[in-house]
Design a protein around this motif. Structure first.
Motif, PDB file in Angstrom:
ATOM      1  N   GLY A 525       0.801  -1.219   0.000  1.00  0.00           N
ATOM      2  CA  GLY A 525       0.000   0.000   0.000  1.00  0.00           C
ATOM      3  C   GLY A 525       0.829   1.261   0.000  1.00  0.00           C
ATOM      4  N   ASP A 526       2.035   1.241   0.595  1.00  0.00           N
ATOM      5  CA  ASP A 526       2.881   2.429   0.609  1.00  0.00           C
ATOM      6  C   ASP A 526       3.318   2.813  -0.796  1.00  0.00           C
ATOM      7  N   GLN A 527       3.604   1.807  -1.666  1.00  0.00           N
ATOM      8  CA  GLN A 527       3.989   2.109  -3.047  1.00  0.00           C
ATOM      9  C   GLN A 527       2.800   2.565  -3.879  1.00  0.00           C
ATOM     10  N   LEU A 575      -2.713  -1.894   6.433  1.00  0.00           N
ATOM     11  CA  LEU A 575      -2.707  -0.483   6.057  1.00  0.00           C
ATOM     12  C   LEU A 575      -2.562   0.434   7.265  1.00  0.00           C
ATOM     13  N   SER A 576      -2.952  -0.038   8.443  1.00  0.00           N
ATOM     14  CA  SER A 576      -2.765   0.791   9.643  1.00  0.00           C
ATOM     15  C   SER A 576      -1.295   1.048   9.922  1.00  0.00           C
ATOM     16  N   GLU A 577      -0.438   0.154   9.461  1.00  0.00           N
ATOM     17  CA  GLU A 577       1.001   0.361   9.611  1.00  0.00           C
ATOM     18  C   GLU A 577       1.569   1.131   8.424  1.00  0.00           C
ATOM     19  N   ARG A 578       1.018   0.873   7.188  1.00  0.00           N
ATOM     20  CA  ARG A 578       1.510   1.598   6.012  1.00  0.00           C
ATOM     21  C   ARG A 578       1.092   3.071   6.067  1.00  0.00           C
ATOM     22  N   TYR A 579      -0.134   3.355   6.573  1.00  0.00           N
ATOM     23  CA  TYR A 579      -0.655   4.722   6.666  1.00  0.00           C
ATOM     24  C   TYR A 579      -0.946   5.024   8.144  1.00  0.00           C
ATOM     25  N   PRO A 580       0.036   5.500   8.908  1.00  0.00           N
ATOM     26  CA  PRO A 580      -0.213   5.769  10.345  1.00  0.00           C
ATOM     27  C   PRO A 580      -1.343   6.768  10.583  1.00  0.00           C
ATOM     28  N   ALA A 581      -1.563   7.668   9.615  1.00  0.00           N
ATOM     29  CA  ALA A 581      -2.620   8.662   9.809  1.00  0.00           C
ATOM     30  C   ALA A 581      -4.011   8.040   9.739  1.00  0.00           C
ATOM     31  N   GLN A 582      -4.126   6.862   9.170  1.00  0.00           N
ATOM     32  CA  GLN A 582      -5.428   6.211   9.033  1.00  0.00           C
ATOM     33  C   GLN A 582      -5.637   5.108  10.072  1.00  0.00           C
ATOM     34  N   ALA A 583      -4.773   5.053  11.090  1.00  0.00           N
ATOM     35  CA  ALA A 583      -4.854   3.971  12.079  1.00  0.00           C
ATOM     36  C   ALA A 583      -6.188   3.974  12.812  1.00  0.00           C
ATOM     37  N   GLU A 584      -6.668   5.147  13.223  1.00  0.00           N
ATOM     38  CA  GLU A 584      -7.927   5.200  13.956  1.00  0.00           C
ATOM     39  C   GLU A 584      -9.105   4.793  13.075  1.00  0.00           C
ATOM     40  N   LYS A 585      -9.062   5.189  11.816  1.00  0.00           N
ATOM     41  CA  LYS A 585     -10.141   4.806  10.901  1.00  0.00           C
ATOM     42  C   LYS A 585     -10.140   3.298  10.672  1.00  0.00           C
ATOM     43  N   VAL A 586      -8.960   2.725  10.549  1.00  0.00           N
ATOM     44  CA  VAL A 586      -8.855   1.274  10.375  1.00  0.00           C
ATOM     45  C   VAL A 586      -9.324   0.562  11.636  1.00  0.00           C
ATOM     46  N   LYS A 587      -8.965   1.098  12.801  1.00  0.00           N
ATOM     47  CA  LYS A 587      -9.385   0.494  14.061  1.00  0.00           C
ATOM     48  C   LYS A 587     -10.914   0.470  14.179  1.00  0.00           C
ATOM     49  N   ALA A 588     -11.548   1.562  13.765  1.00  0.00           N
ATOM     50  CA  ALA A 588     -13.012   1.598  13.812  1.00  0.00           C
ATOM     51  C   ALA A 588     -13.624   0.638  12.799  1.00  0.00           C
ATOM     52  N   LEU A 589     -12.976   0.521  11.644  1.00  0.00           N
ATOM     53  CA  LEU A 589     -13.479  -0.397  10.623  1.00  0.00           C
ATOM     54  C   LEU A 589     -13.407  -1.844  11.094  1.00  0.00           C
ATOM     55  N   ILE A 590     -12.300  -2.206  11.723  1.00  0.00           N
ATOM     56  CA  ILE A 590     -12.141  -3.579  12.212  1.00  0.00           C
ATOM     57  C   ILE A 590     -13.081  -3.853  13.379  1.00  0.00           C
ATOM     58  N   GLY A 591     -13.313  -2.827  14.212  1.00  0.00           N
ATOM     59  CA  GLY A 591     -14.183  -3.023  15.364  1.00  0.00           C
ATOM     60  C   GLY A 591     -15.610  -3.381  15.006  1.00  0.00           C
ATOM     61  N   LYS A 592     -16.060  -3.053  13.795  1.00  0.00           N
ATOM     62  CA  LYS A 592     -17.427  -3.385  13.392  1.00  0.00           C
ATOM     63  C   LYS A 592     -17.651  -4.895  13.278  1.00  0.00           C
ATOM     64  N   TYR A 593     -16.579  -5.654  13.094  1.00  0.00           N
ATOM     65  CA  TYR A 593     -16.721  -7.087  12.856  1.00  0.00           C
ATOM     66  C   TYR A 593     -16.438  -7.932  14.097  1.00  0.00           C
ATOM     67  N   LYS A 594     -16.289  -7.272  15.276  1.00  0.00           N
ATOM     68  CA  LYS A 594     -16.082  -8.037  16.507  1.00  0.00           C
ATOM     69  C   LYS A 594     -17.333  -8.783  16.925  1.00  0.00           C
ATOM     70  N   THR A 595     -18.463  -8.392  16.414  1.00  0.00           N
ATOM     71  CA  THR A 595     -19.721  -9.076  16.727  1.00  0.00           C
ATOM     72  C   THR A 595     -20.292  -9.802  15.509  1.00  0.00           C
ATOM     73  N   SER A 596     -19.415 -10.106  14.550  1.00  0.00           N
ATOM     74  CA  SER A 596     -19.876 -10.781  13.330  1.00  0.00           C
ATOM     75  C   SER A 596     -20.387 -12.183  13.656  1.00  0.00           C
ATOM     76  N   SER A 597     -21.348 -12.632  12.874  1.00  0.00           N
ATOM     77  CA  SER A 597     -21.891 -13.979  13.074  1.00  0.00           C
ATOM     78  C   SER A 597     -20.950 -15.063  12.560  1.00  0.00           C
ATOM     79  N   PHE A 598     -19.943 -14.684  11.783  1.00  0.00           N
ATOM     80  CA  PHE A 598     -18.948 -15.634  11.292  1.00  0.00           C
ATOM     81  C   PHE A 598     -17.790 -15.688  12.283  1.00  0.00           C
TER      82      PHE A 598
END
Length: 736
Positions: A525-527, A575-598
């Motif tokens: 992603g950095d490239q 991408l949270s490591e490739r784009y440090p500025a987007q870490a919080e957005k990625v964290k929120a995106l991943i948090g949506k699937y902590k209650t996934s049925s899968f």
């Protein structure tokens, strides 16, 4: 008074004629008065069955006729036995049971008249086969007829024996057939040669018994006898390779016959009564060419002997009719499979190339099938017809398409792969779904095998994934990922190319394209943002890190496949490591699937979310993966690792659960073997302990003990020797 008398005489005469007419129309009534159970004529039975409106009416007529036949057979009606057997054969053709009349055929064969024997042998061949026990009773009748004086009765017996002969009958009657093969009558010799083919098939031990007779028949001048002799020679060569050497001595005779048939149209040998559409005896020519092909395979001397006549056949035979096509096709096959010179092979390939332009699908199919064999021998000669072959890939007939695709793929090499691939890629979009799977699989195989450069590989695979990604199998996708992983100079171009394809086809993108693109975006992603490693001719791509994360989020939101979501979560945490500025957005995106049925998605989301609490070790866990091995711990032909829901997929960018494979990639992701053996630093010990479940890592890890190199150590490990003495544990060793 005269008038009534005249009318009376007319009425009387008319009454007598009417009575006779009624008797002719209803013979059953007359036979009933005589006490005979004779049935109607065969043509009347056929007419009555054809006039039936329903199947029930037909069954009723057949049942009634079968009952009459049984009654006639039971009474022993000799006068109409041949008629009854003829009707029995007609019922057999319609599929009705006729076993009750089999013995009547044997009774007709045992008669003395030719008409009775003719119907009897015909019924024998139609109603019985070699598995019937009743067939044993006819052996004596066959032997008697084979030794008779009437050539037509002998011909009937030979025909019957050649159709229903069993192994026991073949052994019993082989001497009689062998004697008839030396008969002075052409009619008998012809039928005896064809009957010998069946005997040799049933009892291969009889091949040597027919050797002398088969060789002698090849010296005959009768077309019928020669056709039977060549057919017998072909069968003997197929049954035993030893027979090829026998008939190789007659190769000059065969070449001479073929030359006369080809060049001497008005000679006595090739009389006009054997011509078919102006071609002298095409059946005999085809058989001779077939026999020469067998004799010349691997035999340079015989191949040189026939080279001139093969050129004459290929040149002089007209191709306007099917008879000419059959001869030319057989001639081309003979040239290809024998030790012919290069000029003859080119001539054969040109003949087959003309067949490809024929409107008849059968002609094109056999041409494609034969050209596939030629590619391994002389690929350059077939390359001249490349355009016609590619056109056949677009044919409406699926069998021709498959053959043409197989031939086109066989012609591909590193020098022409680009030209072929353009044609095949254009055809992918227009092909039907059933054919597209095979086409895409072959295209991927050719691209992987003959790609001239990594950039070309990326361009073609991106095009294939865009047009028919759902038909790309897991092995082809995995090979593509491995190539990108092991080619650092193409990684930047690959991620930008795949990003463009996925962005432009977001609504109709298939799961394979999504998974490959998410893997590349997560790793490189950095490239993608800074535009590193631009290649010649590449258009610059202006994209921000926020747009990349938004693309991953969009794929996760719209995808319905769990495997794609797994790749999306792994790519997002990368991408949270490739784009440090987007870490919080990625964290929120991943948090949506902590209650996934899968369960798999829920586990990954929880583990990835835990990584944000340990900033000191997260860079090591999310660093770039090392180049993949070709097999990555498994065979090249094996199925890729499972995606968690039974779906196979390419290898994951990083395994969240901390599992490692045989190559030690999981250890490398954590910083290398030396770093682990040296122990975690004091600043990161508590974080790593929390991540792994609270294990006490404060104690130093002991250095690994040197392993003894004695020859019997392996036996000790397998339990075959004495166990080695355990080393003295250190005082502070927590594992002691």
């Amino acid at each position: 008074l005269a008038a009534p008398a005249a009318f009376a005489s007319l009425g009387g005469r008319g009454g007598r004629e009417g009575g006779r007419g009624t008797a002719r129309q209803t013979p059953r009534e007359v036979c009933a008065r005589k006490g005979n159970a004779m049935t109607s004529r065969l043509r009347e039975l056929i007419r009555s069955i054809r006039e039936c409106k329903t199947a029930a009416e037909e069954r009723a007529i057949v049942a009634k006729e079968s009952a009459d036949l049984r009654a006639s057979f039971k009474e022993g009606d000799v006068e109409y036995r041949h008629r009854n057997v003829a009707k029995l054969m007609y019922l057999h053709m319609l599929g009705y049971p006729t076993h009750f009349g089999q013995m009547e055929c044997l009774k007709l064969i045992a008669g003395n008249g030719f008409p009775e024997k003719r119907i009897g042998y015909l019924g024998l061949m139609a109603l019985l086969d070699e598995r019937q026990e009743v067939l044993m009773l006819v052996t004596n009748s066959l032997k008697r007829d084979l030794n008779g004086k009437n050539q037509y009765v002998i011909g009937l017996a030979l025909c019957a024996l050649g159709n229903i002969c069993s192994s026991e009958m073949a052994r019993d009657l082989a001497p009689d057939v062998k004697k008839l093969m030396r008969s002075s009558t052409i009619y008998i010799k012809k039928k005896a040669a064809l009957c010998a083919v069946r005997l040799a098939q049933k009892v291969p031990e009889l091949v040597h018994d027919f050797k002398d007779e088969a060789l002698a028949l090849l010296d005959e001048r009768s077309h019928g006898v020669l056709l039977g002799a060549v057919t017998l020679a072909l069968e003997l060569c197929n049954l035993t390779p030893e027979a090829i050497a026998w008939f190789a001595t007659r190769a000059s005779n065969l070449v001479k016959m073929l030359k006369h048939l080809t060049t001497s149209g008005g000679s006595s040998f090739s009389a006009s009564d054997h011509h078919v559409h102006g071609i002298p005896d095409p059946f005999l020519q085809v058989k001779i060419l077939h026999l020469l092909r067998i004799l010349g395979k691997g035999n340079t001397e015989v191949s040189d002997l026939m080279s001139d006549v093969l050129a004459q056949v290929a040149t002089n035979t007209t191709s306007g009719k099917n008879a000419g096509h059959a001869i030319l096709y057989e001639c081309a096959q003979t040239i290809i499979e024998t030790e012919s010179v290069g000029g003859l092979r080119v001539l054969a390939v040109n003949i087959l190339g003309k067949f490809l332009s024929n409107r008849d699908n059968n002609m094109r199919y056999v041409a494609l099938h034969t050209l596939t064999k030629v590619v391994a021998i002389d690929a350059k000669a077939v390359q001249r017809h490349k355009s016609v072959i590619v056109e056949c890939v677009r044919d409406a007939d699926v069998s021709i398409r498959k053959r043409a695709l197989e031939l086109a793929c066989a012609l591909v090499n590193p020098t022409n792969v680009d030209a072929f691939m353009q044609e095949l890629l254009d055809f992918i979009a227009d092909s039907d779904a059933n054919f597209k799977t095979d086409l895409v699989q072959r295209v991927c195989t050719l691209v992987e095998r003959f790609h001239p450069s990594p950039k070309w590989y990326v361009d073609v695979m991106a095009d294939v994934l865009e047009k028919a990604g759902s038909h790309v199998n897991d092995r082809a996708a995995r090979s593509f990922v491995v190539m990108i992983s092991t080619t650092p100079e193409i990684q930047g171009y690959a991620v930008r190319k795949l990003y463009r394809v996925l962005f432009e086809n977001m609504e109709k993108a298939c799961s394979v394209l999504q998974m490959v693109c998410l893997w590349c975006v997560g790793e490189f992603g950095d490239q993608l943002v800074n535009g590193d490693q631009m290649v010649e001719g590449e258009l610059p791509l202006k994209v921000t890190d926020d747009e990349v994360v938004a693309l991953v989020e969009q794929v996760l939101r719209h995808s319905a496949e769990v495997s794609v979501m797994e790749y999306g979560l792994t790519g997002a945490i990368k991408l949270s490591e490739r784009y440090p500025a987007q870490a919080e957005k990625v964290k929120a995106l991943i948090g949506k699937y902590k209650t996934s049925s899968f369960v798999e998605l829920q586990q990954r989301a929880c583990e990835y979310g835990r990584l944000f609490m340990h900033e000191k070790i997260r860079p090591q866990l999310l660093e770039h993966m090392p180049p993949m091995l070709t097999d990555d711990g498994e065979d090249e032909q094996s199925t890729p690792t499972s995606a968690g829901n039974g779906t196979t997929r390419p290898p994951q960018p990083a395994e969240a659960a901390g599992t490692t494979n045989d190559t030690g990639l999981g250890v490398d992701l954590l910083g290398g073997v030396d770093d682990i053996m040296a122990g975690p630093s004091s600043s990161g010990a508590d974080a790593l302990a929390d991540l792994l479940g609270g294990a006490d890592l404060s104690s130093p890890v002991p250095a690994p003990q040197a392993v003894s190199a004695k020859p019997n150590d392996l036996m000790d490990m397998l339990g075959g020797g004495a166990a080695p003495q355990a080393p003295q544990a250190a005082a502070g060793d927590p594992l002691a």
